[in-house]
Design an enzyme around this catalytic site. Structure first.
Site, PDB file in Angstrom:
ATOM      1  N   ASP A  70       0.816  -1.211   0.000  1.00  0.00           N
ATOM      2  CA  ASP A  70       0.000   0.000   0.000  1.00  0.00           C
ATOM      3  C   ASP A  70       0.854   1.267   0.000  1.00  0.00           C
ATOM      4  O   ASP A  70       2.070   1.222   0.191  1.00  0.00           O
ATOM      5  CB  ASP A  70      -0.949  -0.005   1.215  1.00  0.00           C
ATOM      6  CG  ASP A  70      -0.303  -0.545   2.483  1.00  0.00           C
ATOM      7  OD1 ASP A  70       0.937  -0.498   2.583  1.00  0.00           O
ATOM      8  OD2 ASP A  70      -1.025  -1.016   3.368  1.00  0.00           O
ATOM      9  N   ASN A 123      -7.535  -3.227  14.411  1.00  0.00           N
ATOM     10  CA  ASN A 123      -8.911  -3.587  14.045  1.00  0.00           C
ATOM     11  C   ASN A 123      -8.955  -4.792  13.102  1.00  0.00           C
ATOM     12  O   ASN A 123     -10.002  -5.110  12.553  1.00  0.00           O
ATOM     13  CB  ASN A 123      -9.622  -2.391  13.400  1.00  0.00           C
ATOM     14  CG  ASN A 123      -8.953  -1.944  12.099  1.00  0.00           C
ATOM     15  OD1 ASN A 123      -7.963  -2.543  11.671  1.00  0.00           O
ATOM     16  ND2 ASN A 123      -9.486  -0.915  11.477  1.00  0.00           N
ATOM     17  N   GLU A 130      -9.819  -2.393   5.566  1.00  0.00           N
ATOM     18  CA  GLU A 130     -10.443  -2.206   6.870  1.00  0.00           C
ATOM     19  C   GLU A 130     -11.634  -3.178   7.031  1.00  0.00           C
ATOM     20  O   GLU A 130     -12.096  -3.761   6.040  1.00  0.00           O
ATOM     21  CB  GLU A 130     -10.906  -0.750   7.004  1.00  0.00           C
ATOM     22  CG  GLU A 130      -9.798   0.300   6.791  1.00  0.00           C
ATOM     23  CD  GLU A 130      -8.797   0.388   7.944  1.00  0.00           C
ATOM     24  OE1 GLU A 130      -8.684  -0.555   8.754  1.00  0.00           O
ATOM     25  OE2 GLU A 130      -8.093   1.421   8.018  1.00  0.00           O
TER      26      GLU A 130
HETATM   27  C1  F6R Z   1       1.531  -1.643   6.202  1.00  0.00           C
HETATM   28  C2  F6R Z   1       0.173  -2.167   6.280  1.00  0.00           C
HETATM   29  C3  F6R Z   1      -0.585  -2.256   7.561  1.00  0.00           C
HETATM   30  C4  F6R Z   1       0.279  -2.588   8.791  1.00  0.00           C
HETATM   31  C5  F6R Z   1      -0.579  -2.632  10.044  1.00  0.00           C
HETATM   32  C6  F6R Z   1       0.247  -2.905  11.295  1.00  0.00           C
HETATM   33  O1  F6R Z   1       2.017  -1.681   4.882  1.00  0.00           O
HETATM   34  O2  F6R Z   1      -0.349  -2.513   5.275  1.00  0.00           O
HETATM   35  O3  F6R Z   1      -1.595  -3.230   7.424  1.00  0.00           O
HETATM   36  O4  F6R Z   1       0.912  -3.820   8.582  1.00  0.00           O
HETATM   37  O5  F6R Z   1      -1.253  -1.414  10.200  1.00  0.00           O
HETATM   38  O6  F6R Z   1       1.127  -1.842  11.498  1.00  0.00           O
HETATM   39  P1  F6R Z   1       2.241  -1.866  12.650  1.00  0.00           P
HETATM   40  O7  F6R Z   1       3.255  -2.879  12.245  1.00  0.00           O
HETATM   41  O8  F6R Z   1       2.800  -0.468  12.649  1.00  0.00           O
HETATM   42  O9  F6R Z   1       1.533  -2.224  13.910  1.00  0.00           O
END
Ligand code: F6R
Length: 242
Positions: A67, A136, A143
């Site tokens: 992303d 979440n 999401e």
């Molecule tokens: C990042 C992504 C997100 C993160 C998720 C966890 O490219 O796609 O899904 O993997 O938000 O983020 P952290 O590792 O910061 O807890």
């Protein structure tokens, strides 16, 4: 879905890097899906250290990031382009034309999403996708409520995601409201998936993911339907699993 429980974040990073490095050594032309955020930082650090110590080469490897924030140019310090440069790309011998990240500044974001999705499939699909998990249950920026057959598209970020990511920006208002993300269908087409979870903030969502039914309300639960999905989680992240 295989669960590998490790003691702490350090061990998680070592174990994940070990699996990734093994795949890179087994297939010099591996198509590797990458994630950003806090969790993979130590994994990339281990890969960089291995490159310095043992010279593992990435010259033929292709990478595909999950992303990118909509509206952030590649040189914006909080863009995922900048993140990848800082934590991995600049330290190893990946070829710039073989690293792929959605363009958050594309003039036509919808067309950029189509281009990105088609490009992944034209390159033969992803062999191994690395994932983190949102508090979440999101994977990529998919999401809760995202259809399981979704492909790369523009999405609105949940407020909980913007709050969680505010730590990387000087204030929460600066966190973009939208992003381009691979879809859940895109992720599920990967031949192998490795999801990482560390820390007590992930304990409630890990309990839900492992103990509840597969549901579009909990995007990461879909991984239980993947034939080759592994989870590496530390004791804190698994502390609420009965
Ligand atoms: C990042 C992504 C997100 C993160 C998720 C966890 O490219 O796609 O899904 O993997 O938000 O983020 P952290 O590792 O910061 O807890």
């Amino acid at each position: 879905m295989k669960i590998i429980q490790v003691k702490d974040y350090e061990e998680l990073c070592q174990k994940a890097a070990q699996i990734l490095l093994q795949r890179v050594k087994d297939n010099r032309r591996l198509r590797l899906g990458l994630a950003t955020g806090g969790t993979p930082v130590g994994v990339y650090r281990n890969m960089v250290q291995d490159h310095l110590d043992h010279g593992t080469s990435y010259r033929e490897i292709q990478t595909f990031n999950l992303d990118e924030y909509l509206g952030l140019a590649p040189d914006h310090p909080q863009s995922y382009h900048a993140y990848m440069e800082e934590h991995l790309f600049r330290w190893v011998d990946l070829q710039p034309n073989k690293t792929h990240i959605p363009d958050g500044k594309a003039a036509d974001p919808e067309a950029e999403c189509r281009r990105y999705e088609e490009m992944i499939q034209q390159q033969g699909g992803i062999d191994l996708q690395l994932l983190g998990i949102g508090v979440n249950g999101h994977i990529g920026f998919n999401e809760p409520g995202t259809p399981f057959d979704s492909t790369t598209r523009v999405v609105q970020l949940a407020e909980s995601t913007r709050r969680a990511n505010a730590r990387f920006f000087s204030e929460q208002e600066e966190v973009p409201t939208h992003a381009i993300t691979m879809g859940i269908g895109t992720i599920m087409k990967s031949r192998e998936i490795l999801l990482l979870a560390s820390g007590t903030s992930k304990a409630p969502v890990m309990r839900s993911m492992l103990q509840q039914e597969v549901s579009e309300q909990l995007p990461a639960s879909v991984l239980k339907r993947h034939p080759r999905a592994q989870v590496i989680a530390d004791q804190d992240a698994l502390s609420l699993v009965e």
